[in-house]
Design an enzyme around this catalytic site. Structure first.
Site, PDB file in Angstrom:
ATOM      1  CG  HIS A 115      -2.085  -1.255   1.226  1.00 51.07           C
ATOM      2  ND1 HIS A 115      -2.850  -1.606   2.307  1.00 51.07           N
ATOM      3  CD2 HIS A 115      -2.775  -1.703  -0.184  1.00 51.07           C
ATOM      4  CE1 HIS A 115      -3.706  -2.259   2.184  1.00 51.07           C
ATOM      5  NE2 HIS A 115      -3.226  -2.579   0.556  1.00 51.07           N
ATOM      6  CB  SER A 184      -9.660  -5.502  10.336  1.00 51.30           C
ATOM      7  OG  SER A 184      -9.163  -4.728   9.399  1.00 51.30           O
ATOM      8  CG  ASN A 208      -5.560  -9.172  14.821  1.00 48.17           C
ATOM      9  OD1 ASN A 208      -4.849  -8.289  14.268  1.00 48.17           O
ATOM     10  ND2 ASN A 208      -6.790  -9.274  14.127  1.00 48.17           N
TER      11      ASN A 208
HETATM   12  C1  BV8 Z   1      -7.844  -1.736  -5.347  1.00 44.82           C
HETATM   13  C2  BV8 Z   1      -2.895   2.593   2.317  1.00 44.82           C
HETATM   14  C3  BV8 Z   1      -8.482  -2.839  -7.819  1.00 44.82           C
HETATM   15  C4  BV8 Z   1      -3.818   4.830   2.968  1.00 44.82           C
HETATM   16  C5  BV8 Z   1      -4.953   1.751   2.510  1.00 44.82           C
HETATM   17  C6  BV8 Z   1     -16.553  -4.397  -2.942  1.00 44.82           C
HETATM   18  C7  BV8 Z   1     -15.626  -5.527  -1.498  1.00 44.82           C
HETATM   19  C8  BV8 Z   1     -14.110  -5.715  -2.069  1.00 44.82           C
HETATM   20  C9  BV8 Z   1     -13.599  -5.183  -2.040  1.00 44.82           C
HETATM   21  C10 BV8 Z   1     -13.985  -4.212  -2.774  1.00 44.82           C
HETATM   22  C11 BV8 Z   1     -14.874  -3.414  -2.693  1.00 44.82           C
HETATM   23  N1  BV8 Z   1     -15.213  -2.179  -2.781  1.00 44.82           N
HETATM   24  C12 BV8 Z   1     -14.404  -1.627  -2.985  1.00 44.82           C
HETATM   25  C13 BV8 Z   1     -12.815  -2.603  -3.157  1.00 44.82           C
HETATM   26  C14 BV8 Z   1     -11.380  -2.232  -2.992  1.00 44.82           C
HETATM   27  C15 BV8 Z   1     -11.215  -2.066  -2.020  1.00 44.82           C
HETATM   28  C16 BV8 Z   1     -11.698  -2.716  -1.098  1.00 44.82           C
HETATM   29  O1  BV8 Z   1     -10.984  -3.158  -0.326  1.00 44.82           O
HETATM   30  N2  BV8 Z   1     -12.442  -1.681  -0.347  1.00 44.82           N
HETATM   31  C17 BV8 Z   1     -13.442  -2.982   1.633  1.00 44.82           C
HETATM   32  C18 BV8 Z   1     -13.402  -1.872   2.427  1.00 44.82           C
HETATM   33  C19 BV8 Z   1     -14.012  -2.588   0.553  1.00 44.82           C
HETATM   34  N3  BV8 Z   1      -9.736  -2.161  -2.355  1.00 44.82           N
HETATM   35  C20 BV8 Z   1      -9.386  -1.531  -2.762  1.00 44.82           C
HETATM   36  O2  BV8 Z   1      -9.290  -0.446  -3.639  1.00 44.82           O
HETATM   37  C21 BV8 Z   1      -7.321  -1.490  -3.073  1.00 44.82           C
HETATM   38  N4  BV8 Z   1      -7.441  -1.778  -4.897  1.00 44.82           N
HETATM   39  O3  BV8 Z   1      -8.811  -3.094  -5.499  1.00 44.82           O
HETATM   40  O4  BV8 Z   1      -8.123  -2.113  -6.858  1.00 44.82           O
HETATM   41  C22 BV8 Z   1      -7.840  -2.211  -9.486  1.00 44.82           C
HETATM   42  C23 BV8 Z   1      -7.892  -2.303 -10.533  1.00 44.82           C
HETATM   43  C24 BV8 Z   1      -7.499  -2.915 -11.127  1.00 44.82           C
HETATM   44  C25 BV8 Z   1      -6.928  -0.822 -11.364  1.00 44.82           C
HETATM   45  C26 BV8 Z   1      -6.999   0.099 -10.761  1.00 44.82           C
HETATM   46  C27 BV8 Z   1      -7.460  -0.839  -9.450  1.00 44.82           C
HETATM   47  C28 BV8 Z   1      -6.360  -0.283  -2.119  1.00 44.82           C
HETATM   48  C29 BV8 Z   1      -6.546  -0.535  -1.151  1.00 44.82           C
HETATM   49  C30 BV8 Z   1      -5.594  -0.221  -0.133  1.00 44.82           C
HETATM   50  C31 BV8 Z   1      -6.484   1.370   0.507  1.00 44.82           C
HETATM   51  N5  BV8 Z   1      -5.139   2.077   1.421  1.00 44.82           N
HETATM   52  N6  BV8 Z   1      -3.824   2.012   3.158  1.00 44.82           N
HETATM   53  C32 BV8 Z   1      -3.107   4.888   4.193  1.00 44.82           C
HETATM   54  O5  BV8 Z   1      -2.423   4.277   5.477  1.00 44.82           O
HETATM   55  O6  BV8 Z   1      -3.336   5.747   4.592  1.00 44.82           O
HETATM   56  S1  BV8 Z   1      -5.650   0.386   3.243  1.00 44.82           S
HETATM   57  C33 BV8 Z   1      -5.953   0.821   4.836  1.00 44.82           C
HETATM   58  O7  BV8 Z   1      -6.536  -0.466   5.545  1.00 44.82           O
HETATM   59  C34 BV8 Z   1      -4.831   1.217   5.724  1.00 44.82           C
HETATM   60  O8  BV8 Z   1      -4.088   1.806   5.205  1.00 44.82           O
HETATM   61  C35 BV8 Z   1      -4.328  -0.520   5.931  1.00 44.82           C
HETATM   62  O9  BV8 Z   1      -3.443  -0.809   4.877  1.00 44.82           O
HETATM   63  C36 BV8 Z   1      -6.173  -1.522   5.212  1.00 44.82           C
HETATM   64  C37 BV8 Z   1      -5.577  -2.991   5.685  1.00 44.82           C
HETATM   65  O10 BV8 Z   1      -5.863  -2.543   6.983  1.00 44.82           O
HETATM   66  P1  BV8 Z   1      -5.560  -3.207   8.696  1.00 44.82           P
HETATM   67  O11 BV8 Z   1      -4.036  -3.028   8.519  1.00 44.82           O
HETATM   68  O12 BV8 Z   1      -6.205  -4.694   8.658  1.00 44.82           O
HETATM   69  O13 BV8 Z   1      -5.830  -1.604   9.969  1.00 44.82           O
HETATM   70  P2  BV8 Z   1      -7.139  -2.585  10.510  1.00 44.82           P
HETATM   71  O14 BV8 Z   1      -7.429  -1.462  11.517  1.00 44.82           O
HETATM   72  O15 BV8 Z   1      -8.800  -2.578   9.302  1.00 44.82           O
HETATM   73  O16 BV8 Z   1      -7.033  -3.299  11.479  1.00 44.82           O
HETATM   74  C38 BV8 Z   1      -5.773  -3.926  12.783  1.00 44.82           C
HETATM   75  C39 BV8 Z   1      -6.151  -4.788  13.082  1.00 44.82           C
HETATM   76  O17 BV8 Z   1      -4.928  -5.597  14.134  1.00 44.82           O
HETATM   77  C40 BV8 Z   1      -8.262  -5.539  13.055  1.00 44.82           C
HETATM   78  O18 BV8 Z   1      -7.998  -6.962  13.303  1.00 44.82           O
HETATM   79  C41 BV8 Z   1      -7.096  -4.995  15.057  1.00 44.82           C
HETATM   80  O19 BV8 Z   1      -7.779  -6.260  16.626  1.00 44.82           O
HETATM   81  C42 BV8 Z   1      -5.691  -6.187  15.554  1.00 44.82           C
HETATM   82  N7  BV8 Z   1      -4.841  -5.257  16.090  1.00 44.82           N
HETATM   83  C43 BV8 Z   1      -5.005  -3.888  16.939  1.00 44.82           C
HETATM   84  N8  BV8 Z   1      -4.635  -4.501  17.846  1.00 44.82           N
HETATM   85  C44 BV8 Z   1      -3.361  -4.720  17.902  1.00 44.82           C
HETATM   86  C45 BV8 Z   1      -3.743  -6.204  16.519  1.00 44.82           C
HETATM   87  N9  BV8 Z   1      -3.207  -6.793  16.400  1.00 44.82           N
HETATM   88  C46 BV8 Z   1      -1.929  -7.396  17.401  1.00 44.82           C
HETATM   89  N10 BV8 Z   1      -1.749  -6.687  18.320  1.00 44.82           N
HETATM   90  C47 BV8 Z   1      -2.191  -5.694  18.490  1.00 44.82           C
HETATM   91  N11 BV8 Z   1      -1.463  -4.565  19.372  1.00 44.82           N
END
Ligand code: BV8
Length: 240
Positions: A115, A184, A208
Site C-alpha cells: 500500500h 482485520s 491477531n
Molecule cells: C483495489 C493506504 C483494484 C492508505 C490503504 C467490495 C468488495 C471487495 C473489495 C472492494 C469492494 N469495494 C471496493 C473494494 C476494493 C477496496 C476494498 O477492499 N475496500 C474494502 C474496504 C471493502 N480495495 C481497494 O481499493 C484496493 N485496490 O482493489 O484496486 C484495482 C483494479 C484495477 C485497477 C485499479 C484498481 C486498494 C486498497 C488500499 C487502500 N489503502 N492504505 C493509508 O494507509 O492511508 S488500506 C487501509 O486498510 C489501511 O491503510 C490498511 O493498509 C488496510 C488494512 O487495514 P488493517 O491493516 O487491517 O488495519 P485495521 O485497523 O483494519 O485492523 C487492525 C487489526 O489489528 C484488527 O484486527 C485489530 O484487532 C488488530 N490489532 C489491534 N491491536 C493489535 C492488533 N493485533 C495485534 N496486536 C495488537 N496490539
C-alpha cells in the site's frame, strides 16, 4: 502450537496496522482508529485528492510527522520477523499493508509495501519516487523534474492498484506457510491472500488481537497483542 515444520521452505507473512499498535501508531478500524475520526472518502481516494488536495496532504503530513516522533520505534513483533528472516534457510517474503517504516527499521529485508510508504513521495508529472520526510504541499516542486503541483504521497488509495501484486501472487502460489499478523481482513486484495495460500496447499495461521473478518479461513490462530505472541510463535518455528 507452532511446531516443527521440517518441510517449510517458503514463507509469506502479511502484516497490518495491528503489528504497529504497540509501537504507538493507531490502527484504522479499532474504536480509537484513524477511520473513527476521518472518513476514507475524504482523505484516502484519488477523488478526495482531486477534490481537496490540501486536506489530503495535511492528513498524510500529520501522520508523517507522527512517525518521525522519537517515541515511535519497532516493537518485539517487528524485530522477531527480521530475526527469523535472517536465520531462515528458505524463502521468506514479508508483505505489509502498513505505510510506516517500522519493518525496515527492525531489519526486515525481503519486504513489500503493497500500500506504499508514508516516507516516500511520487511526482505525477515525471513518475519519480523518492524518500520524503517533510511536509508535502500542493505547490511542492519535484526534485527530479522541477515541476510543482504534481507531488503526492507514494501511498495506494482506495480504488488504486496495490504495488508488486505479480510478485506477491507468485509467492503465495508457491508458499507452504502463510502467516497473517495484525490485520482485520477488511481490505482487498490483501484480505484474499489466505485463500490463495490455501489453494497452494499452505499451512495458514492468523496471529491477531482478535478474530479477523477472515478468521474461519485460517487453519490455526493465536490471539493476543502482537508484541506478546509473535516472537514466541516464530521462535518455535524451525529455521531449516
Ligand atoms: C483495489 C493506504 C483494484 C492508505 C490503504 C467490495 C468488495 C471487495 C473489495 C472492494 C469492494 N469495494 C471496493 C473494494 C476494493 C477496496 C476494498 O477492499 N475496500 C474494502 C474496504 C471493502 N480495495 C481497494 O481499493 C484496493 N485496490 O482493489 O484496486 C484495482 C483494479 C484495477 C485497477 C485499479 C484498481 C486498494 C486498497 C488500499 C487502500 N489503502 N492504505 C493509508 O494507509 O492511508 S488500506 C487501509 O486498510 C489501511 O491503510 C490498511 O493498509 C488496510 C488494512 O487495514 P488493517 O491493516 O487491517 O488495519 P485495521 O485497523 O483494519 O485492523 C487492525 C487489526 O489489528 C484488527 O484486527 C485489530 O484487532 C488488530 N490489532 C489491534 N491491536 C493489535 C492488533 N493485533 C495485534 N496486536 C495488537 N496490539
Amino acid at each position: 502450537m507452532a511446531g516443527v515444520m521440517a518441510e517449510t521452505r517458503s514463507i509469506v507473512v502479511l502484516t497490518g496496522a495491528g503489528i504497529s499498535r504497540e509501537s504507538g501508531l493507531h490502527t484504522f478500524r479499532d474504536a480509537d482508529g484513524i477511520w473513527a475520526t476521518v472518513k476514507v472518502e475524504d482523505v484516502a481516494t484519488p477523488e478526495a485528492f482531486a477534490r481537496d488536495p490540501v486536506r489530503v496532504q495535511d492528513f498524510y503530513n500529520e501522520r508523517r510527522r507522527g512517525l518521525a516522533n522519537s517515541g515511535i520505534a519497532p516493537n518485539p513483533a517487528h524485530r522477531s520477523l527480521a530475526e527469523f528472516e535472517a536465520a531462515f534457510a528458505g524463502d521468506f517474503l514479508l508483505v505489509t499493508q502498513n505505510i510506516d517504516n517500522l519493518h525496515e527499521r527492525a531489519g526486515s529485508n525481503n519486504l513489500i509495501h503493497m500500500h506504499g510508504e508514508l516516507c516516500k513521495a511520487r511526482c505525477e508529472e515525471c513518475g519519480d519516487v523518492g524518500e520524503w520526510l517533510d511536509d508535502l504541499f500542493t505547490d511542492t516542486a519535484c526534485p527530479a523534474c522541477g515541476k510543482a503541483a504534481g507531488m503526492r504521497p507514494h501511498v495506494v488509495w482506495f480504488g488504486e492498484m496495490p504495488f508488486e501484486m505479480d510478485r506477491i501472487n507468485e509467492a503465495l502460489e508457491s508458499c507452504d506457510l502463510f502467516v497473517s499478523i495484525g490485520t482485520s481482513g477488511n481490505v482487498y486484495p490483501a484480505a484474499g491472500f489466505v485463500q490463495a495460500a490455501r489453494m497452494a496447499g499452505a499451512r495458514t495461521v492468523e496471529l491477531n488481537l482478535e478474530p479477523s473478518q477472515g478468521a474461519t479461513l485460517f487453519e490455526e490462530a493465536v490471539y493476543g497483542p502482537a508484541g506478546a505472541i509473535v516472537p514466541g510463535w516464530f521462535a518455535n518455528l524451525d529455521t531449516g
